[in-house]
Scaffold this motif. Structure first.
Motif, PDB file in Angstrom:
ATOM      1  N   SER A 204       1.021  -1.013  -0.142  1.00  0.00           N
ATOM      2  CA  SER A 204      -0.003  -0.014   0.056  1.00  0.00           C
ATOM      3  C   SER A 204       0.993   1.302   0.038  1.00  0.00           C
ATOM      4  O   SER A 204       1.569   1.762   1.030  1.00  0.00           O
ATOM      5  N   ALA A 205       1.034   1.827  -1.160  1.00  0.00           N
ATOM      6  CA  ALA A 205       1.875   2.993  -1.174  1.00  0.00           C
ATOM      7  C   ALA A 205       1.580   4.304  -0.593  1.00  0.00           C
ATOM      8  O   ALA A 205       2.375   5.078  -0.285  1.00  0.00           O
ATOM      9  N   ASP A 206       0.288   4.437  -0.185  1.00  0.00           N
ATOM     10  CA  ASP A 206      -0.192   5.678   0.363  1.00  0.00           C
ATOM     11  C   ASP A 206      -0.829   5.310   1.796  1.00  0.00           C
ATOM     12  O   ASP A 206      -1.760   4.857   1.922  1.00  0.00           O
ATOM     13  N   PHE A 207      -0.248   5.936   3.144  1.00  0.00           N
ATOM     14  CA  PHE A 207      -0.930   5.715   4.009  1.00  0.00           C
ATOM     15  C   PHE A 207      -1.183   4.265   4.574  1.00  0.00           C
ATOM     16  O   PHE A 207      -2.178   4.059   5.004  1.00  0.00           O
ATOM     17  N   ALA A 208      -0.202   3.565   4.596  1.00  0.00           N
ATOM     18  CA  ALA A 208      -0.261   2.041   4.354  1.00  0.00           C
ATOM     19  C   ALA A 208      -0.812   1.502   5.662  1.00  0.00           C
ATOM     20  O   ALA A 208      -0.638   2.103   6.957  1.00  0.00           O
ATOM     21  N   ASN A 209      -1.952   0.666   5.732  1.00  0.00           N
ATOM     22  CA  ASN A 209      -2.195  -0.156   6.862  1.00  0.00           C
ATOM     23  C   ASN A 209      -1.297  -1.318   6.993  1.00  0.00           C
ATOM     24  O   ASN A 209      -0.977  -1.929   6.433  1.00  0.00           O
ATOM     25  N   PRO A 210      -0.458  -1.274   8.454  1.00  0.00           N
ATOM     26  CA  PRO A 210      -0.946  -0.652   9.542  1.00  0.00           C
ATOM     27  C   PRO A 210       0.001   0.623   9.977  1.00  0.00           C
ATOM     28  O   PRO A 210      -0.197   1.209  11.107  1.00  0.00           O
ATOM     29  N   THR A 211       1.267   1.135   9.258  1.00  0.00           N
ATOM     30  CA  THR A 211       2.008   1.900   9.598  1.00  0.00           C
ATOM     31  C   THR A 211       1.889   3.330   9.380  1.00  0.00           C
ATOM     32  O   THR A 211       2.190   4.365  10.034  1.00  0.00           O
ATOM     33  N   GLY A 212       0.850   3.831   8.415  1.00  0.00           N
ATOM     34  CA  GLY A 212       0.649   5.066   7.867  1.00  0.00           C
ATOM     35  C   GLY A 212       1.448   5.585   7.061  1.00  0.00           C
ATOM     36  O   GLY A 212       1.144   6.909   6.481  1.00  0.00           O
ATOM     37  N   GLU A 213       2.589   5.093   6.740  1.00  0.00           N
ATOM     38  CA  GLU A 213       3.615   5.451   5.956  1.00  0.00           C
ATOM     39  C   GLU A 213       3.308   5.245   4.802  1.00  0.00           C
ATOM     40  O   GLU A 213       2.477   4.826   3.984  1.00  0.00           O
ATOM     41  N   THR A 214       4.040   6.166   3.851  1.00  0.00           N
ATOM     42  CA  THR A 214       3.870   6.517   2.199  1.00  0.00           C
ATOM     43  C   THR A 214       4.977   6.338   1.709  1.00  0.00           C
ATOM     44  O   THR A 214       6.266   6.991   2.186  1.00  0.00           O
TER      45      THR A 214
END
Length: 407
Positions: free
Chosen positions: A173-183
């Protein structure tokens, strides 16, 4: 009682209950402040718009079609609307490149089935979305850690071959990933495309949270970058998976895949064998609401979730003890907390439920190798600012006490 174990397929041994779904039961307890479920706030659902949509469908000549079997590819007006939305984010395609699924979770299941033979390797983040691991596990893969740094394609290939299979795809998940929120930044996306080309593998781009950007500059989707480089979606290896669950309503179970036609054709065959097609009337309702209210709805939830994210970050700064760190997402629904090495998020949760009445998700569930015991995921989507402050205050008190005992 009959023993079914010797009758079940071997893949069933890799099926596990979702630790998050189990934690959602805590939402029913009024004494618990829950940061566990990564779910949208039902108070923000466009319920009036959906009420009007269903009324319009049943008061028109669409009623019979809404209740009838439909095509496996998905409701054409919805795919046409999505085609326009994809063009806005740099993904020019036709409606035929878009396939409607019963939520993006079904897309992950289908893609696991499409690409993974037993012992093949999927490249995933460390941590990654738990639902993806659950979907892929049924197809008996191995996992390797997807890094966008200095690891060579040959090392990935050799590791997969040593385990008896091949690398088949990279999932992220490149945008605001679950679980980290990172992009993933622009350079990282380009490095991933280069890696995938060198390994000759697919990329599964999970874009469930892409619409939920609160600040910072938008980064083109991986599929958009690849189309810009290769000229056409038909020349790409990236498979874009999207959803209306985080923007409109999750209960309708409407997601979609955007990809080159060889992939779409295979997915349609899977759909025909699995459930024929996604709910016709729900697709119609989503098309009705999306064409009239999507931008307004997204603006509303961005404003609400952005304020809650800010409140949680402020509370973490205020209450969490030294030695803990956390991510600072530009969007999405999650903040990822790392505790001192040696602490256990699962043990902390058990104490938290008993003493502080705060729920969260222990981070270990998101690691394919079950590492990351000293991490946890917090969701800010379903709590107001006052509740967030109180919940993080309690959590900080709990972590401080656990650190003192450990010392």
């Amino acid at each position: 009682m009959l023993n079914w174990d010797h009758i079940f397929a071997t893949r069933s041994s890799r099926m596990r209950a979702s630790e998050i779904r189990e934690l959602l039961k805590l939402l029913e307890r009024p004494d618990i402040i829950s940061f566990a479920g990564g779910i949208p706030d039902p108070a923000l659902f466009p319920d009036e718009a959906f009420k009007a949509a269903y009324a319009d469908i049943f008061s028109s000549d669409q009623a019979a079609a809404a209740l009838q079997y439909s095509v496996s590819e998905g409701y054409k007006p919805l795919r046409d609307w999505l085609k326009g939305e994809m063009a806005k984010i740099g993904i020019p395609c036709t409606a035929d490149n878009i396939f409607i699924t019963s939520g993006s979770q079904q897309a992950l299941d289908y893609l696991g089935k499409l690409f993974l033979s037993p012992k093949d390797t999927a490249l995933v983040g460390w941590p990654t979305y738990l639902g993806a691991l659950q979907a892929f596990n049924a197809y008996e893969p191995n996992y390797d850690q997807l890094t966008l740094g200095n690891r060579t394609p040959e090392s990935y290939r050799a590791a997969a071959e040593n385990l008896g299979g091949e690398v088949k795809f990279a999932y992220l998940s490149a945008d605001f990933a679950n679980p980290t929120g990172e992009t993933v930044d622009l350079d990282g996306r380009r490095r991933l495309l280069k890696l995938a080309d060198e390994l000759d593998i697919a990329i599964i781009e999970d874009a469930a949270y892409q619409s939920l950007r609160y600040d910072g500059e938008a980064i083109p989707p991986i599929l958009a970058l690849e189309i810009a480089k290769k000229g056409s979606i038909e020349n790409t290896r990236t498979i874009y998976s999207g959803s209306f669950s985080k923007t409109l309503a999750p209960g309708l179970r409407v997601g979609f895949v955007v990809a080159a036609m060889p992939v779409i054709r295979k997915l349609v065959l899977m759909k025909q064998a699995a459930d024929l097609h996604s709910s016709t009337i729900n697709q119609m309702a989503v098309a009705h609401v999306a064409t009239r209210h999507f931008d307004q709805q997204v603006a509303k939830i961005r404003a609400a979730y952005s304020a809650r994210r800010d409140a949680m970050l402020k509370a973490l700064e205020k209450y969490m003890p030294a030695g803990t760190t956390w991510t600072r997402p530009e969007g999405g629904m999650f903040i990822w907390v790392t505790l001192p090495v040696g602490m256990d998020g699962a043990e902390l949760l058990a104490r938290s439920i008993e003493t502080e009445k705060v729920a969260f998700v222990p981070g270990q569930a998101f690691f394919a190798d079950r590492s990351g015991a000293n991490t946890l995921r917090l969701s800010f989507s379903c709590a107001n600012e006052a509740v967030i402050d109180e919940g993080i205050k309690r959590l900080g008190r709990l972590v401080s006490g656990a650190m003192a005992v450990a010392a």
